[in-house]
Scaffold this motif. Structure first.
Motif, mmCIF file in Angstrom:
data_model
loop_
_atom_site.group_PDB
_atom_site.id
_atom_site.type_symbol
_atom_site.label_atom_id
_atom_site.label_comp_id
_atom_site.label_asym_id
_atom_site.label_seq_id
_atom_site.Cartn_x
_atom_site.Cartn_y
_atom_site.Cartn_z
ATOM 1 N N VAL A 1 0.844 -1.196 0.000
ATOM 2 C CA VAL A 1 0.000 0.000 0.000
ATOM 3 C C VAL A 1 0.884 1.254 0.000
ATOM 4 C CG1 VAL A 1 -1.811 1.249 1.219
ATOM 5 C CG2 VAL A 1 -1.884 -1.239 1.136
ATOM 6 N N TYR B 1 -3.635 8.666 10.020
ATOM 7 C CA TYR B 1 -3.005 7.472 9.440
ATOM 8 C C TYR B 1 -1.542 7.791 9.245
ATOM 9 C CZ TYR B 1 -1.686 4.610 5.305
ATOM 10 O OH TYR B 1 -1.058 3.794 4.401
ATOM 11 N N MET B 2 -0.702 7.283 10.123
ATOM 12 C CA MET B 2 0.734 7.551 10.047
ATOM 13 C C MET B 2 1.447 6.231 10.237
ATOM 14 S SD MET B 2 0.911 10.900 9.825
ATOM 15 C CE MET B 2 2.470 11.522 10.418
ATOM 16 N N VAL C 1 2.114 1.729 -3.482
ATOM 17 C CA VAL C 1 1.015 2.217 -4.311
ATOM 18 C C VAL C 1 0.840 3.721 -4.106
ATOM 19 C CG1 VAL C 1 -1.510 2.151 -4.377
ATOM 20 C CG2 VAL C 1 -0.209 0.026 -4.493
ATOM 21 N N GLN C 2 1.001 4.138 -2.854
ATOM 22 C CA GLN C 2 0.876 5.567 -2.556
ATOM 23 C C GLN C 2 2.061 6.358 -3.106
ATOM 24 O OE1 GLN C 2 0.332 5.324 1.680
ATOM 25 N NE2 GLN C 2 -1.824 4.778 1.501
ATOM 26 N N ASN C 3 3.177 5.680 -3.296
ATOM 27 C CA ASN C 3 4.342 6.350 -3.879
ATOM 28 C C ASN C 3 4.218 6.514 -5.389
ATOM 29 O OD1 ASN C 3 5.716 6.494 -1.475
ATOM 30 N ND2 ASN C 3 6.921 4.658 -1.830
ATOM 31 N N VAL C 4 3.872 5.426 -6.076
ATOM 32 C CA VAL C 4 4.039 5.457 -7.534
ATOM 33 C C VAL C 4 2.813 5.109 -8.364
ATOM 34 C CG1 VAL C 4 6.526 5.084 -7.496
ATOM 35 C CG2 VAL C 4 5.015 3.110 -7.543
ATOM 36 N N GLY C 5 1.772 4.561 -7.759
ATOM 37 C CA GLY C 5 0.592 4.266 -8.573
ATOM 38 C C GLY C 5 0.128 2.826 -8.440
ATOM 39 N N TYR C 6 -0.896 2.483 -9.225
ATOM 40 C CA TYR C 6 -1.586 1.214 -8.975
ATOM 41 C C TYR C 6 -2.268 0.711 -10.240
ATOM 42 C CZ TYR C 6 -3.883 -1.798 -5.411
ATOM 43 O OH TYR C 6 -4.293 -2.827 -4.614
ATOM 44 N N PRO C 7 -1.521 0.229 -11.227
ATOM 45 C CA PRO C 7 -2.177 -0.235 -12.454
ATOM 46 C C PRO C 7 -2.688 -1.667 -12.317
ATOM 47 C CG PRO C 7 0.207 -0.210 -12.740
ATOM 48 C CD PRO C 7 -0.063 0.155 -11.311
ATOM 49 N N LEU C 8 -3.947 -1.842 -11.992
ATOM 50 C CA LEU C 8 -4.454 -3.190 -11.773
ATOM 51 C C LEU C 8 -5.663 -3.497 -12.642
ATOM 52 C CD1 LEU C 8 -6.264 -3.422 -8.358
ATOM 53 C CD2 LEU C 8 -5.371 -1.311 -9.166
ATOM 54 N N GLY D 1 -11.401 7.434 4.607
ATOM 55 C CA GLY D 1 -10.361 8.019 3.775
ATOM 56 C C GLY D 1 -8.999 7.357 3.848
ATOM 57 N N PHE D 2 -8.782 6.460 4.794
ATOM 58 C CA PHE D 2 -7.464 5.826 4.922
ATOM 59 C C PHE D 2 -7.604 4.306 4.980
ATOM 60 C CE2 PHE D 2 -7.131 9.994 7.083
ATOM 61 C CZ PHE D 2 -6.224 10.590 6.215
ATOM 62 N N PRO D 3 -6.580 3.573 4.484
ATOM 63 C CA PRO D 3 -6.764 2.139 4.324
ATOM 64 C C PRO D 3 -6.600 1.264 5.571
ATOM 65 C CG PRO D 3 -4.683 2.820 3.347
ATOM 66 C CD PRO D 3 -5.377 4.064 3.797
ATOM 67 N N SER E 1 -11.216 2.930 3.641
ATOM 68 C CA SER E 1 -10.961 4.046 2.730
ATOM 69 C C SER E 1 -12.245 4.782 2.399
ATOM 70 C CB SER E 1 -10.315 3.562 1.424
ATOM 71 O OG SER E 1 -9.070 2.990 1.687
#
Lengths: 572, 446
Positions: free
Chosen positions: B133, B330-331, B136-143, B316-318, B312
């Protein structure tokens, strides 16, 4: 509970009430013309009163929203608010959490919102989110434009079975109407490709966007659905795409509207701003708003919403997945994608629209041009394609731009926006301003009519008692002054009262009550036999190529509580 | 494996049930039911079938409370619920962990309780795909959904994952063997690739096995990206793989029509953690310039993804969300379970549908032995040994209906096939009951 809203200045374009001082009476959740002496009097003397807002196109619930929230905690951390006695905590700016979405729409005086894209396979997810959104009724539009069964029927030219399929799938997904996104393009994205224009066929299927759109419009009219086919045309976001948009609008004009429906249009073109670009690349891009506005002014079969850029950092998300990858190639920001088997695709990417940037400014100006060049406000609806061109909570700011030509000029002169606004568009020459009646039209009456709601978006007797009162006295206030733009924005962001079905849900800009949102869906009657046949026909293909059993595919009734079923009589 | 006679003695078949084991959420199971017991399961793998059928011997049946001598003693529901509610109501820093093997409906009640008392809520992602996760938050999520792979994919890569053992029907139901629309010959139309230091059961049946060195994941993927971008590799052997093989593999990946990369904890939890996933995601993004590629994490529990989705959309947070200030925070490293336990912050720990006793590091467990632990579960497990109050739930997808999200986020309504044991209560009911009782205590003390 009975209420009288006393002495407000009422704008109700549907009933031709244009700023008259009058009372609005409410009984049992409906607008009435008489109440008993027990009615509670709410003094709104000289305040601005309208029906609650209706949004024709917004992305607020569903799988791609959730990808957005999951992968953009930086967005969620904007707009955090602690819980109160009545509300839960709020998070998010462009992709707020579900409760936040309900509160924000409600505070702006909105009562009904259309969720613009529901992939059937994950429709349960959308409905689960709708259950978590309070205070607004939500009409989800089901995606059909790249569905394999649809492509197959279109290829065969079998419109009767297609109609039965659509009617059946609306029941299965509990959808309100037909949405079509980049027809054939999202299917091409299954191979990493796109289609260009409406006559470029999807690979393998050999069906074009033109064929799909025509078929879906015809089916929509055969079924007599309350809303027309809702299309996001091909070539979104590409310079020069206004020609595709013109072709799209023109390709369905001969199709006859079902006589039983209350709307005027047969096709609703959404977020037209993204489809109104001239030029050949971003270097020489310019506005294509004029020819599009001209076409809409001359034809009555099309309505549109704008998708106005608000000059914010936001999150773009659309079932037009190849376009999102194009954006990734341009910006290099984090790209997400989600392809849905046999049905559609979707993509997401954060986007920073800045007044300093030429392209963002061009998009901003084109949106305003569309608002100002389309003469009849009943044909154009205020949206930001939230969150694509900006989050919905910016609607009041857009209204402040529409009401003040001075403010727009000031923005261009103060360099709040790039010089492309004047050099590449005609915005600088447009001094039209919207009055309150126009604003009520583009945010209430027109969207309700376009969506086919007879009981929403107006204050006539029998309408739902969805009312918004704003803390502003229109007779003493000059919204055309540039200096008053922040006041317009502020006042419209926090309704004095929002009343939903006769209950006060917002008071003094604060949530006073939380009520569950209802799921609005269309139930077509009279196609049962054909639906059964079609289900039989497609079941072998369904079982073989989906990864889920048909029994587990549908949206069960407990996912749509509470709901309003719109019975549609297809035989008429 | 000895031959077993088919089961013929049953009352009814309940079709299209959903398996409550791994993230594959196979929804094509048929339960053979006799006398309100599942006596046989059709279509399930060994893992799923054994969980569904042979779960009786370790089943938690009645509520229990630990007495002064340290023994768990059976009690009635009222006493157990009151005790648990009292612990939660008087806690300063409660932590509610688990949720991945229960329904969304139950999570809803759990979140309500969390918001009410200002607790921390977290799920198993915190110790498994949490780094995914983060990446995914850094660079993206192509699924994509799994049916896209079934219908289109001609190359499937598994990395740091051994689905033949952990997700046994993944290949047969979704990725390799099924005959898809564009892959009518199934297995013959596809290339199976495994990147794994181990010669796993999945590697054994692969067309290509890439045994890079342990902890060589990042370097290896980086090399593929370099080749893809037209760079020259300066070493002859990279992460234990000859340069020529990397170039050949890159060419093959570029030239497929549709590729899918699946990765498991073997990629997520080796040396470079989320950086491994960062670069894997970026590789897939790069490959899309040439052809179609997608990826998907191999989620473990049947609703671990569901919890992340649920939290989420609600807040708003996973995962790892702290409500102590009245708004969600969320930290990672601060509001996540292991870190909280290592810092000895929580003073009450509630675990539902998870087994931290079996999975948490020693330091975290040490703190759990010092604070009251409430367990809601259907099975005895190491966590039961830590628990002070045990509340026996019911089996989602067998005894209780509920919603779950598959690893590719497809929502599934899991139906009920049999009645739960009389003395057990639905998870959703238990958590709601705790909420009601905690509220009563809190309001009385105002």
């Amino acid at each position: 509970m009975e209420y009288i809203l006393k002495n407000g200045i009422v704008y109700d374009p549907t009933n031709k009430v244009n700023g008259d001082k009058k009372d609005v009476m409410i009984k049992d959740g409906k607008i009435v013309d008489e109440v008993s002496s027990d009615a509670k009097v709410i003094d709104v003397t000289d305040k601005l009163v309208m029906a609650a807002g209706v949004d024709v196109h917004s992305h607020i619930a569903g799988p791609k929203l959730c990808v957005g929230r999951l992968y953009r905690p930086e967005d969620e951390r904007r707009g955090v608010k602690p819980k109160t006695a009545t509300t839960r905590a709020e998070t998010g700016f462009s992709i707020p959490s579900c409760p936040t979405t309900g509160y924000r729409y409600s505070r702006m005086g909105y009562g009904t919102v259309t969720e613009a894209a529901v992939p059937p396979l994950e429709a349960k997810h959308t409905h689960e989110e709708i259950m978590a959104i309070p205070n607004i009724d939500i009409s989800p539009l089901t995606l059909f434009g790249n569905n394999w069964f649809v492509l197959q029927y279109v290829k065969e030219g079998n419109l009767d079975d297609l109609a039965a399929f659509v009617s059946s799938w609306l029941k299965i997904t509990k959808g309100y109407g037909i949405k079509c996104v980049n027809p054939c393009g999202s299917e091409a994205w299954g191979w990493g490709m796109n289609v260009h224009g409406i006559d470029d066929p999807a690979p393998y299927w050999d069906v074009t966007g033109r064929q799909v759109m025509r078929a879906l419009v015809q089916v929509n009219e055969m079924l007599g659905l309350p809303h027309s086919m809702h299309v996001h045309t091909n070539d979104l976001g590409h310079p020069g795409n206004y020609e595709t948009t013109l072709k799209t609008m023109d390709c369905v004009k001969d199709i006859k509207k079902n006589p039983s429906v209350s709307r005027d249009q047969i096709m609703h073109c959404t977020h037209l701003q993204f489809h109104a670009y001239g030029g050949t690349s971003w270097r020489d891009a310019n506005s294509g708003a004029e020819p599009i506005a001209d076409y809409i002014n001359k034809h009555d079969h099309i309505t549109c919403d704008v998708g106005q850029v608000t000059l914010d950092e936001t999150t773009t998300m659309t079932a037009d997945a190849p376009m999102e990858y194009d954006l990734y190639k341009l910006s290099g920001l984090k790209w997400a994608n989600k392809d849905i088997e046999l049905e559609t695709a979707s993509g997401l990417i954060p986007c920073i629209y800045s007044g300093k940037a030429p392209v963002s400014t061009l998009q901003w100006a084109i949106g305003l041009e569309l608002f100002l060049l389309i003469k009849d406000p009943w044909k154009v609806v205020l949206t930001t394609d939230s969150p694509n061109a900006g989050p919905f909570l910016r609607y009041p700011r857009i209204i402040s731009w529409l009401m003040s030509s001075d403010r727009r000029t000031e923005m261009m002169e103060n360099k709040e926006v790039h010089k492309w606004a004047t050099k590449r568009t005609s915005l600088g020459t447009l001094d039209r301003v919207y009055d309150w009646n126009d604003i009520a039209t583009v945010t209430r009456s027109a969207p309700a009519k376009i969506l086919g709601f007879k009981e929403r978006g107006h204050l006539g007797v029998g309408a739902n008692a969805d009312v918004a009162v704003y803390d502003l006295e229109p007779e003493k206030f000059d919204p055309t002054k540039a200096a008053n733009a922040p006041v317009v924005e502020d006042v419209l962001s926090r309704a004095l009262y929002t009343i939903k079905d006769g209950q006060i849900v917002v008071k003094d800009g604060k949530i006073a009550k939380v009520v569950p949102s209802r799921h609005l869906w269309s139930n077509v009657q009279g196609f049962e036999k054909q639906e059964k046949k079609v289900l039989n026909d497609i079941m072998p293909m369904f079982n073989k190529y989906y990864t889920i059993k048909f029994e587990n595919y549908k949206v069960h009734d407990h996912y749509i509580e509470p709901s309003i079923e719109y019975k549609v009589n297809a035989s008429k | 494996m000895a031959y077993e006679e088919p089961v013929t003695d049953y009352d009814k078949i309940v079709e299209n049930c959903t398996c409550a084991f791994c993230g594959s959420n196979c929804d094509d199971l048929d339960y053979l039911v006799k006398d309100n017991r599942v006596v046989a399961v059709r279509h399930a793998c060994r893992l799923g079938a054994s969980k569904i059928m042979e779960d009786e011997d370790q089943r938690l049946i009645v509520p229990m409370i630990r007495d002064e001598t340290g023994e768990l003693v059976e009690t009635d529901w009222d006493t157990a619920l009151d005790k648990a509610a009292e612990l939660i109501a008087n806690a300063v820093r409660p932590l509610f962990y688990g949720w991945s093997e229960t329904s969304i409906e139950c999570m809803k009640k759990g979140l309500k309780l969390t918001e009410y008392v200002g607790a921390v809520i977290d799920n198993q992602a915190t110790i498994c795909h949490g780094p995914t996760v983060q990446a995914v938050q850094n660079v993206g999520y192509p699924l994509m959904t799994l049916g896209e792979v079934k219908n289109r994919a001609d190359m499937v890569v598994y990395s740091g994952s051994n689905p033949m053992n952990a997700h046994p029907r993944h290949l047969s139901r979704y990725t390799m063997f099924p005959r898809g629309w564009f892959r009518p010959r199934g297995r013959y139309d596809r290339t199976l690739v495994t990147w794994d230091p181990k010669f796993s059961d999945t590697a054994k049946m692969s067309d290509i096995w890439v045994p890079f060195e342990e902890n060589g994941d990042y370097e290896f993927v980086n090399a593929i990206r370099a080749v893809l971008k037209g760079k020259e590799l300066k070493k002859d052997v990279i992460a234990g793989i000859p340069k020529e093989d990397i170039i050949e593999l890159t060419e093959a990946m570029k030239n497929v029509e549709f590729g899918a990369l699946f990765f498991g904890l073997g990629l997520t939890h080796t040396l470079s953690k989320q950086r491994n996933i960062d670069i894997a995601i970026q590789l897939v993004q790069d490959l899309n310039a040439y052809t179609k590629w997608v990826l998907l994490p191999m989620r473990g529990h049947f609703n671990v993804n569901g919890f992340n989705i649920f939290l989420s959309y609600e807040m708003g947070f996973p995962y790892g969300v702290d409500f102590c200030r009245g708004y969600p925070r969320y930290m990672i490293g601060e509001t996540t379970t292991i870190d909280l336990l290592n810092r000895r912050e929580p003073d009450v720990f509630m675990v539902i549908a998870a087994d931290p006793g079996a999975h948490f590091p020693g330091g975290a467990l040490a703190h759990l032995t010092n604070i009251p632990v409430i367990q809601i579960d259907i099975h005895w497990g190491p966590s039961t040994e830590l628990a002070d109050v045990v509340l026996p739930g019911t089996f989602i997808g067998v005894e209780t209906a509920g919603t779950s999200y598959r690893m590719d986020s497809v929502p599934i309504h899991m139906k009920k096939a049999i009645d739960p044991p009389e003395t057990c209560r639905e998870d959703e009911w238990i958590v709601n009951e705790l909420y009601e009782r905690v509220k009563k205590i809190k309001e009385a003390s105002k």
